[in-house]
Design a protein around this motif. Sequence first.
Motif: not given
Length: 84
Positions: A51-76
């Motif tokens: 998940l994107v964590a707010g407006k923070a950026l890393d050194r390369q200018g990419n959004p900072m993310t956090i990794k969460l574990k759980g049940v993932v259900a994608p859909y169109f």
Amino acid sequence: MSETPPDRLSSNPNSPFYDEAVLMRGVGILFNGQEKTNVDEYCVSEGWVRLVAGKALDRQGNPMTIKLKGVVAPYFQSGDAAES
């Protein structure tokens, strides 16, 4: 195109799991039963989302993310759900 979203998908064009055709179709994510709109990458088989964590950026200018574990259900997303 299949009716099920891929097992792993990323919205980052630099990722090997980036698929513009699938993203243009519209993919929604249910994570632990709640719809998430700030998902950067997901993997169903391993059970995690980044998940994107707010407006923070890393050194390369990419959004900072956090990794969460759980049940993932994608859909169109259908055309009706995207409009409402």
